[in-house]
Design a protein around this motif. Structure first.
Motif, PDB file in Angstrom:
ATOM      1  N   ALA A  18       1.945  -9.089   7.973  1.00  0.00           N
ATOM      2  CA  ALA A  18       0.959  -8.301   7.221  1.00  0.00           C
ATOM      3  C   ALA A  18      -0.426  -8.419   7.859  1.00  0.00           C
ATOM      4  O   ALA A  18      -1.175  -7.433   7.905  1.00  0.00           O
ATOM      5  N   ASP A  19      -0.760  -9.609   8.366  1.00  0.00           N
ATOM      6  CA  ASP A  19      -2.032  -9.760   9.071  1.00  0.00           C
ATOM      7  C   ASP A  19      -2.066  -8.892  10.326  1.00  0.00           C
ATOM      8  O   ASP A  19      -3.092  -8.267  10.632  1.00  0.00           O
ATOM      9  N   SER A  21      -2.428  -5.194   9.288  1.00  0.00           N
ATOM     10  CA  SER A  21      -3.776  -4.822   8.826  1.00  0.00           C
ATOM     11  C   SER A  21      -4.815  -4.904   9.945  1.00  0.00           C
ATOM     12  O   SER A  21      -5.956  -4.494   9.759  1.00  0.00           O
ATOM     13  N   ARG A  36      -5.914  -7.762  11.310  1.00  0.00           N
ATOM     14  CA  ARG A  36      -6.636  -9.041  11.295  1.00  0.00           C
ATOM     15  C   ARG A  36      -6.320  -9.894  12.524  1.00  0.00           C
ATOM     16  O   ARG A  36      -7.152 -10.658  12.989  1.00  0.00           O
ATOM     17  N   ALA A  89       0.476  -1.132   5.536  1.00  0.00           N
ATOM     18  CA  ALA A  89       0.041  -2.514   5.778  1.00  0.00           C
ATOM     19  C   ALA A  89       0.932  -3.524   5.063  1.00  0.00           C
ATOM     20  O   ALA A  89       0.687  -4.721   5.122  1.00  0.00           O
ATOM     21  N   THR A  90       1.986  -3.042   4.399  1.00  0.00           N
ATOM     22  CA  THR A  90       2.928  -3.924   3.697  1.00  0.00           C
ATOM     23  C   THR A  90       4.159  -4.146   4.568  1.00  0.00           C
ATOM     24  O   THR A  90       4.695  -3.209   5.150  1.00  0.00           O
ATOM     25  N   GLY A 125       1.300  -7.967   1.974  1.00  0.00           N
ATOM     26  CA  GLY A 125       0.439  -6.831   2.276  1.00  0.00           C
ATOM     27  C   GLY A 125      -0.847  -6.953   1.491  1.00  0.00           C
ATOM     28  O   GLY A 125      -1.091  -7.964   0.818  1.00  0.00           O
ATOM     29  N   PRO A 126      -1.667  -5.927   1.561  1.00  0.00           N
ATOM     30  CA  PRO A 126      -2.930  -5.970   0.829  1.00  0.00           C
ATOM     31  C   PRO A 126      -2.684  -5.931  -0.682  1.00  0.00           C
ATOM     32  O   PRO A 126      -1.659  -5.420  -1.150  1.00  0.00           O
ATOM     33  N   GLY A 127      -3.613  -6.515  -1.410  1.00  0.00           N
ATOM     34  CA  GLY A 127      -3.505  -6.510  -2.874  1.00  0.00           C
ATOM     35  C   GLY A 127      -3.732  -5.123  -3.437  1.00  0.00           C
ATOM     36  O   GLY A 127      -3.948  -4.149  -2.692  1.00  0.00           O
ATOM     37  N   GLY A 151      -6.695  -3.067  -2.186  1.00  0.00           N
ATOM     38  CA  GLY A 151      -6.762  -2.609  -0.819  1.00  0.00           C
ATOM     39  C   GLY A 151      -6.883  -3.670   0.155  1.00  0.00           C
ATOM     40  O   GLY A 151      -7.112  -3.671   1.260  1.00  0.00           O
TER      41      GLY A 151
END
Length: 137
Positions: A76-77, A80, A82, A110-111, A132-134, A137
């Motif tokens: 997930a990082d 996204s 990161r 992003a999940t 993923g993101p919460g 977002g």
């Protein structure tokens, strides 16, 4: 001097020719305690082996769950932005570092959904995780 044999009234004769040397009516049961003890030890060993197998399976599943969680977070990082890299490749690297293999990896935006497998007695214990993101977002 002559020995005289005494016969019990109402009971069978006892002696070497009629059962046990020691005068027991149950000469055929001699040694049965040893067999019973061996049986009880075998039963306890069987139960212990079953318990150890079950504990090992639970432990293998816990390792697979931890590997799947960490792999999904790393993927997930990467998804996204990161950290650099391809999300499922990152998931595979992290899973291997934790003694597991990736059975499946799917990215949706992003999940990322990851399933990791750890070996146990020639079988595999599997666990899945999603990261993923919460909601915000």
């Amino acid at each position: 001097m002559r020995t005289r044999r005494v016969r019990r009234v109402g009971g069978p004769e006892r002696g070497p020719e009629h059962g046990s040397e020691h005068g027991s009516e149950h000469g055929s049961e001699r040694g049965s305690g040893s067999i019973l003890a061996i049986g009880m030890v075998a039963a306890m060993l069987t139960v212990a082996a079953g318990v150890l197998t079950a504990v090992g399976a639970v432990s293998a599943h816990a390792r697979a769950a931890a590997a799947a969680d960490l792999a999904a977070l790393a993927a997930a990082d990467a998804a996204s932005g990161r950290i650099p890299g391809v999300p499922c490749d990152r998931a595979d690297d992290v899973a291997r570092a934790n003694g597991a293999a990736i059975a499946s990896c799917a990215q949706s935006g992003a999940t990322v959904d990851v399933t990791a497998v750890t070996p146990w007695l020639g079988l595999g214990a599997a666990a899945s995780a999603r990261a993923g993101p919460g909601p915000g977002g």
